[in-house]
Design an enzyme around this catalytic site. Structure first.
Site, short mmCIF file in Angstrom:
data_model
loop_
_atom_site.label_atom_id
_atom_site.label_comp_id
_atom_site.label_asym_id
_atom_site.label_seq_id
_atom_site.Cartn_x
_atom_site.Cartn_y
_atom_site.Cartn_z
N HIS A 32 -4.12 8.24 6.07
CA HIS A 32 -5.21 7.94 5.12
C HIS A 32 -6.39 8.84 5.42
O HIS A 32 -6.92 8.83 6.54
CB HIS A 32 -5.60 6.46 5.26
N HIS A 65 -8.24 9.47 -0.08
CA HIS A 65 -9.14 8.48 -0.67
C HIS A 65 -10.47 9.16 -0.95
O HIS A 65 -11.23 9.44 -0.01
CB HIS A 65 -9.30 7.32 0.33
N MET A 136 -10.94 -2.19 -1.63
CA MET A 136 -11.83 -2.05 -0.48
C MET A 136 -12.17 -3.44 0.05
O MET A 136 -12.61 -4.31 -0.69
CB MET A 136 -13.12 -1.33 -0.88
N GLY A 143 -16.20 3.29 9.25
CA GLY A 143 -15.16 2.51 9.92
C GLY A 143 -15.82 1.44 10.79
O GLY A 143 -17.04 1.41 10.94
N GLY A 144 -15.00 0.55 11.34
CA GLY A 144 -15.48 -0.43 12.30
C GLY A 144 -16.22 -1.61 11.73
O GLY A 144 -16.85 -2.38 12.45
N GLY A 176 -11.61 -3.02 7.76
CA GLY A 176 -11.73 -4.25 8.57
C GLY A 176 -10.41 -4.87 8.93
O GLY A 176 -10.33 -6.06 9.28
C1 DX5 Z 1 -14.27 3.08 4.78
C2 DX5 Z 1 -12.92 3.77 4.73
C3 DX5 Z 1 -11.84 3.02 5.47
C4 DX5 Z 1 -12.15 2.91 6.92
C5 DX5 Z 1 -11.25 1.91 7.58
O1 DX5 Z 1 -15.09 3.62 3.78
O2 DX5 Z 1 -12.51 3.89 3.38
O3 DX5 Z 1 -10.60 3.69 5.30
O4 DX5 Z 1 -11.95 4.17 7.51
O5 DX5 Z 1 -11.71 1.83 8.88
P1 DX5 Z 1 -11.63 0.46 9.72
O6 DX5 Z 1 -10.15 0.16 9.83
O7 DX5 Z 1 -12.25 0.83 11.04
O8 DX5 Z 1 -12.38 -0.56 8.93
ZN ZN Z 2 -10.31 4.70 2.92
#
Ligand code: DX5
Ligand code: ZN
Length: 218
Positions: A32, A65, A136, A143-144, A176
């Site tokens: 991804h 994405h 989403m 992330g995180g 998440g």
């Molecule tokens: C956030 C991204 C997600 C994110 C997921 O905008 O689209 O793909 O990287 O990261 P985690 O798993 O850390 O929430």
């Molecule tokens: Zn993403």
């Protein structure tokens, strides 16, 4: 069976080749790739050059994405860079149907992503054109973050609509997702789980990916 799509947003960019090899050995089904423009979302990540390089070394499909404004400007560029799935945000384009048609005209799988607060009704007249719907479960950009619980109901509702229409569009959930909620999210109806920090924050990325694969295969 539920697929695993690690997001490299949280990966070690100084060792990206090794990280990608490790998630692939760990059983990742997709990579991804979170493209952010600092305009549609309050973060900037990477673009076509990184994707081109990853394409050279990846044995698994690239799940791109686009968290960018007016993504229609860059469809050909990201496909030429190596995207196997190209997902745009419904909220980021004026002509969603036309942009999805453009992606499909290139023979690439087309996805639409919805932010947590965007209702599923946006998809009503385009669902049949889609290969994938990316829900989403965090506000996009980082992330995180923690999984937004209201999205659980959204996954279930979408799964029921897809089942009722006998369509084969896949549900991907993004944000998440951790080892302790992954199975629950899969059981709600997610076909693909995007996992970033709960894979790449571990030293043994291969083993962590394997843990998710085993969990969702149970
Ligand atoms: C956030 C991204 C997600 C994110 C997921 O905008 O689209 O793909 O990287 O990261 P985690 O798993 O850390 O929430
Ligand atoms: Zn993403």
């Amino acid at each position: 069976m539920t697929k695993i799509a690690p997001s490299i947003l949280s990966a070690d960019f100084l060792n990206l080749k090794q990280e990608i090899q490790d998630i692939s050995l760990g059983g990742a089904d997709l990579i991804h790739l979170d493209v952010m423009d600092g305009n549609y979302v309050p973060n900037i990540t990477f673009g076509m050059p990184i994707i081109k390089s990853i394409k050279k070394i990846s044995s698994i499909p690239l799940d791109v994405h686009l968290m960018i404004d007016k993504p229609e400007r860059y469809i050909d560029d990201f496909i030429d860079a190596g995207a196997d799935i190209l997902t745009i945000h419904a909220e980021a384009t004026t002509h969603l149907h036309r942009t999805i048609q453009l992606i499909k005209s290139r023979g690439i799988k087309a996805g639409v992503s919805l932010n947590p607060a965007t209702p599923l009704d946006v998809l009503e007249y385009i669902m049949d054109e889609l290969d994938l719907i990316l829900l989403m479960s965090v506000n996009p950009g980082f992330g995180g973050q923690s999984f937004i619980k209201a999205v659980e109901r959204k996954i279930q509702t979408l799964k029921n609509r897809i089942s009722a229409d006998y369509s084969n569009v896949l549900i991907e959930v993004d944000g998440g997702i951790k080892l302790d909620n992954a199975k629950h999210i899969a059981d709600l109806g997610a076909d693909i789980l995007v996992i970033g920090s709960d894979i790449f924050s571990y030293n043994d990325v291969r083993a962590r990916t394997e843990q998710f694969k085993i969990l969702v295969s149970e």
